[in-house]
Design a protein around this motif. Structure first.
Motif, short mmCIF file in Angstrom:
data_model
loop_
_atom_site.label_atom_id
_atom_site.label_comp_id
_atom_site.label_asym_id
_atom_site.label_seq_id
_atom_site.Cartn_x
_atom_site.Cartn_y
_atom_site.Cartn_z
N THR A 76 0.87 -1.22 0.06
CA THR A 76 -0.08 0.11 -0.04
C THR A 76 0.89 1.08 -0.04
N PRO A 77 0.26 2.52 -0.05
CA PRO A 77 0.91 3.57 -0.18
C PRO A 77 1.82 3.82 1.26
N LYS A 78 1.24 3.05 2.22
CA LYS A 78 1.66 3.50 3.60
C LYS A 78 2.84 2.45 3.90
N SER A 79 3.24 1.51 2.90
CA SER A 79 4.39 0.55 3.44
C SER A 79 5.63 1.23 3.62
N ARG A 103 4.63 -1.65 12.29
CA ARG A 103 4.95 -2.08 10.93
C ARG A 103 3.99 -1.66 9.81
N ARG A 104 2.77 -1.60 10.09
CA ARG A 104 1.83 -1.47 9.18
C ARG A 104 1.09 -0.33 9.18
N GLN A 105 0.80 0.28 10.14
CA GLN A 105 -0.17 1.25 10.39
C GLN A 105 0.20 2.75 10.72
N LEU A 106 1.67 2.73 10.58
CA LEU A 106 2.00 4.53 10.59
C LEU A 106 2.23 5.05 9.35
N PRO A 107 2.02 6.08 9.39
CA PRO A 107 2.35 7.02 7.78
C PRO A 107 3.95 6.89 7.78
N PRO A 108 4.22 6.69 6.50
CA PRO A 108 5.72 6.80 6.13
C PRO A 108 6.32 8.00 6.51
N MET A 109 7.73 7.98 6.84
CA MET A 109 8.54 9.19 7.11
C MET A 109 8.46 10.13 5.90
N ASP A 110 8.33 11.32 5.98
CA ASP A 110 8.47 12.11 4.83
C ASP A 110 9.92 12.95 5.06
N LYS A 111 10.73 12.21 4.29
CA LYS A 111 12.20 12.44 4.29
C LYS A 111 12.60 13.85 3.68
N PRO A 424 12.34 -9.17 21.38
CA PRO A 424 12.05 -9.04 20.22
C PRO A 424 12.50 -7.63 19.73
N VAL A 425 13.00 -7.81 18.32
CA VAL A 425 13.59 -6.65 17.73
C VAL A 425 13.02 -6.28 16.62
N LEU A 426 12.38 -4.95 16.40
CA LEU A 426 12.01 -4.20 15.19
C LEU A 426 13.07 -3.49 14.55
N ILE A 427 13.08 -3.63 13.27
CA ILE A 427 14.01 -2.47 12.63
C ILE A 427 13.17 -1.88 11.58
N ALA A 428 12.76 -0.55 11.46
CA ALA A 428 11.94 -0.08 10.48
C ALA A 428 12.60 1.39 9.79
N ASP A 429 12.17 1.59 8.51
CA ASP A 429 12.59 2.74 7.91
C ASP A 429 11.60 3.93 8.33
N GLN A 430 11.87 4.38 9.59
CA GLN A 430 10.85 5.17 10.14
C GLN A 430 11.58 6.30 11.00
N ASP A 431 10.77 7.43 11.32
CA ASP A 431 11.46 8.21 12.38
C ASP A 431 11.37 8.02 13.74
N MET A 432 11.86 8.30 14.58
CA MET A 432 11.76 8.00 16.00
C MET A 432 10.63 8.47 16.62
N GLU A 434 7.74 9.30 15.31
CA GLU A 434 6.46 8.70 14.75
C GLU A 434 6.26 7.29 15.49
N LEU A 435 7.36 6.29 15.68
CA LEU A 435 7.33 5.21 16.74
C LEU A 435 6.97 5.64 18.14
N THR A 436 7.80 6.33 18.50
CA THR A 436 7.58 6.66 19.86
C THR A 436 6.32 7.06 20.50
N ILE A 437 5.67 8.05 19.78
CA ILE A 437 4.33 8.54 20.05
C ILE A 437 3.36 7.41 19.90
N ALA A 438 3.55 6.34 18.89
CA ALA A 438 2.45 5.35 18.65
C ALA A 438 2.75 4.43 19.90
#
Length: 500
Positions: A76-79, A103-111, A424-432, A434-438
């Motif tokens: 999806t566009p959110k991947s 992994r699936r529900q956050l908006p992608p990072m606007d780099k 468990p370890v999650l590695i994501a192409d995301q900004d910190m 976005e992840l922290t707030i979620a």
């Protein structure tokens, strides 16, 4: 209203010798990350394991290493690229649900978003906020070169406890807090330092946290010093304010961990990083004929020779110190009751030594150090339940092809080692953020990592309109209020300093 989750009791932890007894190789060939062919439903994963099915790597069925390789039905566009390691039958449903959501529900990072540049509006906004509420003004002095000192005409200690503070100013969508809340966040400030590092005592910490550490040995010690406090996020890296009313608890779930990385960029203050970890530094950098040390240009920078031999790293010393750094900050988080640790690539950007050709090697050794600690010392942690790496992918060629990046090096380390640690370890192409707030909104106690400067001053060059991650954190969180020594008296309170 969000309620604070019940935490296991924190314990004081001793510090074993900072040596890796692991016999694994610490150098690996840099590989491109291969995409997963299939993504199974969670129930299929568990069923396959119960049947003893063999996977091609740790939790391979949970992987989605590259969004280009995802099946069409979930592309999806959110991947965004992400990998999970260490999830098995013992992983709680609550934790599985959280990791799946991240992994699936956050908006992608606007780099290329509003905070990818000089952040002039955001800097002005923070200055205005501090002026209106606390009487902030620059007094013409400097903490260290290029870092402006300031004073507050209305310190928090003289304000009414129930007074409301609005960021950036009072309006319907502002982040609302009270003076008593800010004082509580300030009081949560603590320092954890590796007691095995010679010269690290309370007198040194008091001096260093005012930006007064000397070049060389004293600056070197700061990579084994962790500062941690409650630190709510005011806005994401899209520069949009997070509306918050006083009955919302989630900001209290967030801690900020400020710690220094290793600096291979070549700067005078961190000269010992160069002379400790590069065995042939005298053949790599231009030398001062008087001192025999690397020559200083533009007031602080070392300059590599135009033609120099390949840089030789003392890999064993480097990886041992990286392990010590990981161990110290994770123990600090655990003692402070953190459940989900959000990490980023500390010292793996401009400080990784790309200009002298060692950045790939440094990234791989850094990934190894984290994996080693999680694999071998997991039983020490009483509160930490998962590690999340926010590792945005930036490196591409001019024609858009992907280059090896920190994300890929960390994925390779955990994949090739077949990591199956119980954390468990999650590695994501995301900004910190976005992840922290979620994570905080889900009720977990979460920390995020601030890659701080060895001068020990929070936010360092935050007023200079060219922010790195540390400065961006100063503009988007309450970090200046809770971790800056000129605002929070707890930073210079000896009783807040602990040795582990």
């Amino acid at each position: 209203m969000h309620h604070q989750p019940k935490l296991a009791a924190s314990v004081s932890i001793g510090n074993p010798a900072c040596e890796s007894r692991d016999q694994e190789r610490t150098s690996r060939r840099m590989n491109r990350v291969a995409g997963s062919a299939t993504v199974l439903d969670k129930d299929d994963i568990v069923a396959a394991r119960l049947r003893g099915a063999r996977s091609s790597g740790p939790d391979a069925s949970l992987h989605s290493s590259d969004t280009d390789n995802l099946p069409a039905q979930i592309r999806t566009p959110k991947s965004y690229a992400s990998e999970i390691f260490g999830v098995d039958r013992s992983t709680s449903e609550e934790l599985r649900t959280l990791l799946k959501y991240l992994r699936r529900q956050l908006p992608p990072m606007d780099k290329q978003g509003p905070m990818s540049g000089k952040c002039i509006p955001e800097t002005d906004q923070m200055e205005d906020f501090l002026k209106r509420n606390f009487g902030f003004y620059n007094n013409g002095q400097y903490i260290v070169s290029g870092v402006r000192a300031f004073e507050l005409r209305k310190p928090l200690s003289k304000m009414e406890s129930n007074a409301r503070i609005y960021f950036p100013h009072e309006h319907r969508g502002s982040f609302t807090m009270t003076v008593s809340e800010i004082r509580r966040w300030q009081n949560s400030f603590a320092v954890y330092a590796d007691k095995s590092i010679s010269g690290t005592d309370k007198v040194f910490l008091y001096k260093a946290l005012q930006g007064k550490s000397k070049d060389g040995d004293e600056a070197f010690r700061m990579k084994f010093v962790v500062r941690i406090s409650d630190c709510p996020i005011l806005m994401k890296f899209d520069a949009k304010i997070l509306p918050r009313s006083l009955d919302e608890y989630w900001p209290n779930n967030i801690k900020l961990v400020s710690v220094t990385g290793i600096d291979f960029a070549g700067r005078q203050h961190d000269a010992k990083d160069i002379t400790t970890y590069i065995t042939n530094w005298e053949k790599v950098f231009e030398l001062d004929r008087t001192t025999g040390m690397p020559a200083v240009f533009h007031g602080r920078d070392f300059r590599p020779l135009k033609r120099h031999p390949p840089v030789v790293l003392d890999e064993q010393r480097l990886v041992n110190d990286l392990i010590c750094m990981v161990r110290t900050r994770l123990r600090a988080c655990d003692i402070e009751g953190v459940q989900i640790v959000v990490e980023t690539g500390i010292g793996l950007g401009v400080f990784a030594g790309k200009h002298i050709g060692i950045d790939g090697q440094v990234r791989m050794l850094s990934a190894y150090a984290v994996r080693y600690v999680l694999q071998n010392e997991w039983s020490v942690y009483k509160n930490i339940r998962a590690i999340v790496f926010a590792l945005p992918i930036f490196s591409r060629t001019l024609d858009g092809h992907q280059l090896p990046d920190t994300y890929h090096d960390f994925v390779n380390e955990f994949r090739e080692s077949k990591y199956r640690g119980p954390i468990p370890v999650l590695i994501a192409d995301q900004d910190m953020h976005e992840l922290t707030i979620a994570i905080a909104l889900q009720g977990f106690r979460v920390s995020q990592l601030n890659p701080a400067d060895s001068h020990g001053v929070f936010g360092e060059y935050w007023q200079n309109h060219g922010p790195a991650v540390e400065e961006k954190l100063a503009l988007t969180t309450v970090g200046l209020l809770v971790q800056h020594h000129l605002i929070n008296p707890s930073v210079l309170d000896h009783s807040k300093y602990h040795f582990i």
